[in-house]
Write a protein that holds these residues in place. Sequence first.
Motif, mmCIF file in Angstrom:
data_model
loop_
_atom_site.group_PDB
_atom_site.id
_atom_site.type_symbol
_atom_site.label_atom_id
_atom_site.label_comp_id
_atom_site.label_asym_id
_atom_site.label_seq_id
_atom_site.Cartn_x
_atom_site.Cartn_y
_atom_site.Cartn_z
ATOM 1 N N LEU A 72 0.834 -1.206 0.000
ATOM 2 C CA LEU A 72 0.000 0.000 0.000
ATOM 3 C C LEU A 72 0.869 1.257 0.000
ATOM 4 O O LEU A 72 0.544 2.252 -0.664
ATOM 5 N N ASP A 73 1.987 1.200 0.717
ATOM 6 C CA ASP A 73 2.928 2.329 0.712
ATOM 7 C C ASP A 73 3.527 2.527 -0.679
ATOM 8 O O ASP A 73 3.723 3.664 -1.126
ATOM 9 N N VAL A 74 3.820 1.415 -1.353
ATOM 10 C CA VAL A 74 4.379 1.489 -2.710
ATOM 11 C C VAL A 74 3.368 2.122 -3.662
ATOM 12 O O VAL A 74 3.731 2.939 -4.517
ATOM 13 N N ILE A 75 2.107 1.758 -3.521
ATOM 14 C CA ILE A 75 1.060 2.375 -4.342
ATOM 15 C C ILE A 75 1.043 3.880 -4.119
ATOM 16 O O ILE A 75 0.953 4.668 -5.081
ATOM 17 N N ASN A 76 1.146 4.300 -2.888
ATOM 18 C CA ASN A 76 1.135 5.728 -2.562
ATOM 19 C C ASN A 76 2.319 6.446 -3.194
ATOM 20 O O ASN A 76 2.183 7.552 -3.743
ATOM 21 N N ILE A 77 3.486 5.815 -3.146
ATOM 22 C CA ILE A 77 4.675 6.402 -3.763
ATOM 23 C C ILE A 77 4.481 6.528 -5.270
ATOM 24 O O ILE A 77 4.759 7.567 -5.875
ATOM 25 N N GLY A 78 4.003 5.452 -5.896
ATOM 26 C CA GLY A 78 3.781 5.489 -7.335
ATOM 27 C C GLY A 78 2.736 6.502 -7.742
ATOM 28 O O GLY A 78 2.868 7.163 -8.784
#
Length: 426
Positions: A160-166
């Motif tokens: 979920l953090d990776v989605i936010n970064i992307g």
Amino acid sequence: MKIEQNHIQDTNKSGLQSHKENFDFLANNLSKKGANVEAIVSKLKDFQVAIPSWALGAGGTRFGRFSFYGEPSSLEQKIQDIGLIHSLTQTAGAVSLHIPWDIPQDYAAVKDLANGLNIKFDAVNSNTFQDQKDAKETYKYGSLSSTSEAARQQAIQHNLDVINIGNKLGSKSLTVWLADGSCFPGQTNFQTALQQTESSLKDIYKGLPDDWSMLIEYKPYEPNFYSTVIQDWGTSFMLANACGEKAYSLVDLGHHLPNSNIEQIVSVLMLKGKLGGFHFNDSKYGDDDLTVGSIKPYALFLIFNELVYGMQNNPQNPDLAWMIDASHNVKDPLEDLIQSLEAIQEAYAKALLVDQAELKAAQLNHDVVKCQEILQDAYRTDVRPLLAEARRLAGGALSPINAYRTLGVRDTLIEERGKHTVATGL
């Protein structure tokens, strides 16, 4: 370092006349066969492949890593290196980040840098195959499939953090690859591991923005050598269906058992509207991550033949995310990526030469010899002048490798960065 347009034009001058002669000769012959050369060149010109941020430095093996001097030591330098490749090839117009190896410190600055080099942000990749510094839970015995609720929640939150970064960068997809599995019989319960993984993926899927997709990768072995949780395309397909319409399978050429019919896998997934992306590499024995097209170029062509057919006949399948996924331990990584891009474009161009209507007629007539002749006639065609023309029209180099060496790119990078810089990632 930045390669200016006049530098490329200078390197093109010596080969321009020879290229024109070669291209005119090929275009004339192909036109006589009924090929639309202008349309093929246009498709090649538009075709873009993402470069993974971890591929700009030297790769490695379990036994050692041999640095290539002048490696990029920051995300900004990695994007600059992709800019160098893109300026020469005009085919590397996207970057795929791996988190947490390449988390931007200044999102606005990173986006401005990429925009200035005409580079977009492709799929972002999560990493739950390594324990990160200060992590509370370990992934030694699994992440999304772990029997530990705390480990699963940590892995879910990371994605979920990776989605936010992307999302901050303008990416539109998340790639999930799991190392989860077992090395010994009886170590894990297969059904429990799969159920836990499906549940975890569904929790991640809930966090996808409306215009995003989730790409589920698979791999039959490594780092676990008895079983992996998502071991083949069927399991990936099943999990994608369980998650929803925004979830798709991702095919990595190295993630198959020897002699797998990858072109058939590609065809079936596109028919079902569930092929979301592609990771290009090549291999002799397993997941070797070698230069694309260096070992099995005919297999790559056959795969592209199915991809081209699917793109023309399967509107239910989304536009594909294309990416190179390779590791470079003995080659200059930038030269290796340039060679990979050339091989991808070559296979694509040859597949575009296949007369699908003629092939279909031969299939219906059970003319097996004719079918083979149609495919091999396209494969045996030297399409490099088409690739060079597409690059020329886009402002790239007629011969990217020659231009790279003539312009002394690696020497300049060493001078700017020093010999002993080390890239983050693998």
